[in-house]
Design a protein around this motif. Structure first.
Motif, PDB file in Angstrom:
ATOM      1  N   UNK A   1       0.777  -1.225   0.000  1.00 50.32           N
ATOM      2  CA  UNK A   1       0.000   0.000   0.000  1.00 50.32           C
ATOM      3  C   UNK A   1       0.809   1.275   0.000  1.00 50.32           C
ATOM      4  N   UNK A   2       2.114   1.157   0.161  1.00 47.76           N
ATOM      5  CA  UNK A   2       2.984   2.326   0.244  1.00 47.76           C
ATOM      6  C   UNK A   2       4.242   2.046  -0.574  1.00 47.76           C
ATOM      7  N   UNK A   3       4.832   3.081  -1.115  1.00 52.99           N
ATOM      8  CA  UNK A   3       6.066   2.916  -1.875  1.00 52.99           C
ATOM      9  C   UNK A   3       7.216   2.503  -0.969  1.00 52.99           C
ATOM     10  N   UNK A   4       8.080   1.665  -1.496  1.00 53.49           N
ATOM     11  CA  UNK A   4       9.351   1.298  -0.853  1.00 53.49           C
ATOM     12  C   UNK A   4       9.165   0.675   0.530  1.00 53.49           C
ATOM     13  N   UNK A   5       8.107  -0.110   0.684  1.00 54.27           N
ATOM     14  CA  UNK A   5       7.974  -0.924   1.889  1.00 54.27           C
ATOM     15  C   UNK A   5       8.307  -2.367   1.515  1.00 54.27           C
ATOM     16  N   UNK A   6       8.821  -3.167   2.450  1.00 57.56           N
ATOM     17  CA  UNK A   6       9.305  -4.501   2.107  1.00 57.56           C
ATOM     18  C   UNK A   6       8.194  -5.514   1.928  1.00 57.56           C
ATOM     19  N   UNK A   7       8.559  -6.646   1.309  1.00 60.31           N
ATOM     20  CA  UNK A   7       7.628  -7.744   1.130  1.00 60.31           C
ATOM     21  C   UNK A   7       8.216  -9.054   1.605  1.00 60.31           C
ATOM     22  N   UNK A   8       7.392 -10.099   1.530  1.00 60.39           N
ATOM     23  CA  UNK A   8       7.797 -11.457   1.924  1.00 60.39           C
ATOM     24  C   UNK A   8       7.417 -12.474   0.852  1.00 60.39           C
ATOM     25  N   UNK A   9       7.168 -12.024  -0.367  1.00 61.74           N
ATOM     26  CA  UNK A   9       6.606 -12.902  -1.383  1.00 61.74           C
ATOM     27  C   UNK A   9       7.582 -13.230  -2.507  1.00 61.74           C
ATOM     28  N   UNK A  10       8.833 -12.795  -2.397  1.00 64.11           N
ATOM     29  CA  UNK A  10       9.831 -13.093  -3.416  1.00 64.11           C
ATOM     30  C   UNK A  10      11.115 -13.611  -2.802  1.00 64.11           C
TER      31      UNK A  10
ATOM     32  N   UNK B   1       0.565   1.061  -7.231  1.00 67.00           N
ATOM     33  CA  UNK B   1       1.315   0.073  -6.465  1.00 67.00           C
ATOM     34  C   UNK B   1       0.782  -1.340  -6.656  1.00 67.00           C
ATOM     35  N   UNK B   2      -0.362  -1.467  -7.305  1.00 68.55           N
ATOM     36  CA  UNK B   2      -1.041  -2.755  -7.427  1.00 68.55           C
ATOM     37  C   UNK B   2      -0.599  -3.495  -8.695  1.00 68.55           C
ATOM     38  N   UNK B   3      -0.721  -4.826  -8.702  1.00 68.81           N
ATOM     39  CA  UNK B   3      -0.376  -5.588  -9.904  1.00 68.81           C
ATOM     40  C   UNK B   3      -1.172  -5.102 -11.115  1.00 68.81           C
ATOM     41  N   UNK B   4      -0.453  -4.742 -12.187  1.00 68.67           N
ATOM     42  CA  UNK B   4      -1.057  -4.290 -13.439  1.00 68.67           C
ATOM     43  C   UNK B   4      -1.984  -3.100 -13.240  1.00 68.67           C
ATOM     44  N   UNK B   5      -1.717  -2.287 -12.228  1.00 69.56           N
ATOM     45  CA  UNK B   5      -2.501  -1.079 -12.008  1.00 69.56           C
ATOM     46  C   UNK B   5      -3.936  -1.314 -11.609  1.00 69.56           C
ATOM     47  N   UNK B   6      -4.204  -2.474 -11.014  1.00 72.26           N
ATOM     48  CA  UNK B   6      -5.578  -2.814 -10.620  1.00 72.26           C
ATOM     49  C   UNK B   6      -6.036  -1.968  -9.433  1.00 72.26           C
TER      50      UNK B   6
ATOM     51  N   UNK C   1      -4.576   8.556   3.352  1.00 73.36           N
ATOM     52  CA  UNK C   1      -3.515   8.789   2.376  1.00 73.36           C
ATOM     53  C   UNK C   1      -2.490   7.672   2.429  1.00 73.36           C
ATOM     54  N   UNK C   2      -1.780   7.535   1.313  1.00 78.98           N
ATOM     55  CA  UNK C   2      -0.668   6.619   1.240  1.00 78.98           C
ATOM     56  C   UNK C   2       0.574   7.394   0.814  1.00 78.98           C
ATOM     57  N   UNK C   3       1.714   6.696   0.749  1.00 77.48           N
ATOM     58  CA  UNK C   3       2.989   7.345   0.435  1.00 77.48           C
ATOM     59  C   UNK C   3       3.494   6.816  -0.901  1.00 77.48           C
ATOM     60  N   UNK C   4       3.750   7.719  -1.839  1.00 80.06           N
ATOM     61  CA  UNK C   4       4.220   7.357  -3.172  1.00 80.06           C
ATOM     62  C   UNK C   4       5.562   8.024  -3.450  1.00 80.06           C
ATOM     63  N   UNK C   5       6.317   7.410  -4.356  1.00 79.59           N
ATOM     64  CA  UNK C   5       7.601   7.967  -4.792  1.00 79.59           C
ATOM     65  C   UNK C   5       7.505   8.296  -6.268  1.00 79.59           C
TER      66      UNK C   5
END
Length: 371
Positions: free
Chosen positions: A64-73, A109-114, A127-131
Motif C-alpha cells: 500500500x505504500x512505496x518502498x515498503x518490504x515484502x515477503x513474497x519473493x 502500487x497494485x499488480x497491473x494497475x488494478x 492517504x498513502x505514500x508514493x515515490x
C-alpha cells in the motif's frame, strides 16, 4: 531491578527484557527489498527484548505504500535473512509483521494497475505514500477499491500462511505478528464502517471477525501459536477505521483468540500515535474487560501495551501486571540503544520527523548511541 528489564518467555521465544520495538514504516526498501541499511538499522536496536519489523506485505496486492518490504519473493526473503542473522548475532529476537493493506493503497502500487481490494467498495478517507520518478516522495489520496469476491478470501488466507512459513523457515524470523490493526485489511473486515458485506464475512460481529480467525488458524497451523502474535487497535481512527460499538466487537475477538496458544497480543491503547483516551462509540472502552475476555477464554499469550508510553509509565504498567511487555515506536527511531538509556536513566535523542518516511541513512541509521 525494575521488572521492565527482566527476561521473559513470550510463547516459544525467550526475550532478554520486556521492551519491544514497535513496527515502524520507514519506506526505505526499493522494489520491496530490504537493503544493507535495514540490516544496520535492526542490528543497532537488537538490545530490545523483541524487535517487531516494519509492516511487510504478504503479496504485491497487499502493498500500500512505496518502498515498503515484502515477503513474497526470493530476493526479499534473502534480504530479510541478512537482517535476522545480524539481530541474532547480537543476541536479539525478531518477528516480522505480516501486512495486507486492503483499501489503503494506490493503483500505481497494485499488480497491473488494478484497483486495491477491500471488504466493500468504500474509498478510505486516508492517504498513502508514493515515490515519483525523480525519487522524491510524498503523500497521496488512496485509490477507490473494489470489493473482494467471497471465493477470493481463501487465497488471501493461504497467502498469510505461506508468508508466515517462509518468514520462519527461510528468512530466519523467530515468529510473526499478524497486523489486524490500524484500518488495514483484517481491521477493515472487522469494522462496520468499512464492511458492508452481505455474505458470511459481513453483517454480524461473528461474520466480520471470520477472516481474522481464519488467518490466525492458518498461520498457527503453519508455524505454531507460540511463534504467532497479533496486533489490535480497538478504538483507533487510523486510516478511516470506524465502528460505533468497539467493545462487543473486540471482546468477541479476544475470546476467539484465546484458543490459539498465541505468543502475544499487541494492543494499541487509544488513537494510534495520538491520544491514549480516544474512544469510538458512546462509552469509554474498557481495556481491563478486553484483556479479561482473552484470559477467561484460555488465552495465555503475553499482553503487550503500546501508545505513548515513557519509561515511568512502562515500569508501572509492568509492575502492576497490567501488561507483560511494552512496545515503543518513535523513541526507538531516535534511540537505537533505548534499553540502555532507560536502564541508565540517560537523556534521549529527539526524533527528526522530516526523515521518518523515505530517504537514506539520515534519520535512519545515524542516530548516536551513548557509546
Amino acid at each position: 531491578m525494575s521488572k521492565l528489564f527482566e527476561p521473559v518467555r513470550v510463547g516459544d521465544i525467550d526475550v532478554a527484557n520486556r521492551i519491544a520495538m514497535a513496527p515502524l514504516t520507514r519506506n526505505r526498501s526499493p522494489n520491496a527489498v530490504p537493503t544493507q541499511m535495514a540490516v544496520d538499522y535492526y542490528r543497532q536496536r537488537a538490545s530490545a527484548g523483541l524487535l517487531i519489523t516494519e509492516a511487510t506485505a504478504i503479496t504485491q496486492q497487499g502493498q500500500g505504500y512505496a518502498d515498503v518490504p515484502g515477503l513474497y519473493g526470493a530476493d526479499q526473503l534473502a534480504a530479510w535473512k541478512k537482517v535476522t542473522d545480524a539481530v541474532h548475532a547480537e543476541g536479539g529476537r525478531i518477528v516480522v509483521q505480516l501486512w495486507h493493506v486492503g483499501r489503503i493503497s494506490h493503483e500505481t502500487l497494485q499488480p497491473e494497475g488494478a484497483k486495491p481490494v477491500a471488504p466493500s467498495a468504500i474509498r478510505a478517507n486516508a492517504k498513502t505514500y508514493l515515490v515519483d520518478e525523480d525519487g522524491s516522495g510524498g503523500f497521496a489520496e488512496t485509490s477507490e477499491p473494489r470489493a473482494l469476491e467471497t471465493e477470493e478470501l481463501p487465497g488471501i488466507v493461504a497467502a498469510y500462511a505461506k508468508a508466515a512459513k517462509a518468514a520462519v523457515e527461510e528468512a530466519g524470523f523467530d515468529g510473526v505478528e499478524v497486523h489486524a490493526a490500524n484500518g488495514y485489511l483484517i481491521d477493515q473486515f472487522l469494522r462496520s464502517g468499512s464492511n458492508r458485506r452481505t455474505d458470511a464475512y459481513g453483517g454480524s460481529i461473528e461474520n466480520r471477525s471470520r477472516l481474522l480467525f481464519e488467518v490466525v488458524e492458518a498461520i498457527t497451523a503453519a508455524i505454531g501459536g507460540g511463534r504467532t502474535g497479533i496486533r489490535l487497535s480497538p478504538v483507533t481512527p487510523a486510516n478511516d477505521a470506524a465502528d460505533p460499538q468497539p467493545q462487543p466487537l473486540f471482546d468477541h475477538v479476544a475470546r476467539g483468540l484465546g484458543k490459539y496458544g498465541l505468543a502475544y497480543v499487541h494492543v494499541i491503547e487509544g488513537a494510534t500515535g495520538g491520544a491514549r483516551d480516544h474512544n469510538q462509540g458512546e462509552t469509554p472502552f474498557d481495556w481491563a474487560q478486553f484483556k479479561a475476555a482473552y484470559r477467561d477464554a484460555g488465552g495465555t499469550g503475553a499482553w503487550m501495551g503500546n501508545n505513548g508510553y515513557d519509561r515511568e509509565m512502562a515500569e508501572k504498567a509492568v509492575a502492576d501486571g497490567r501488561v507483560d511487555l511494552v512496545a515503543f515506536g518513535r523513541l526507538f527511531i531516535a534511540n537505537p540503544d533505548l534499553v540502555e538509556r532507560f536502564e541508565q536513566d540517560a537523556p534521549l535523542n529527539e526524533p527528526d520527523r522530516k526523515t521518518f518516511y523515505g530517504g537514506g541513512a539520515k534519520g535512519y541509521v545515524d542516530y548516536p548511541s551513548l557509546n
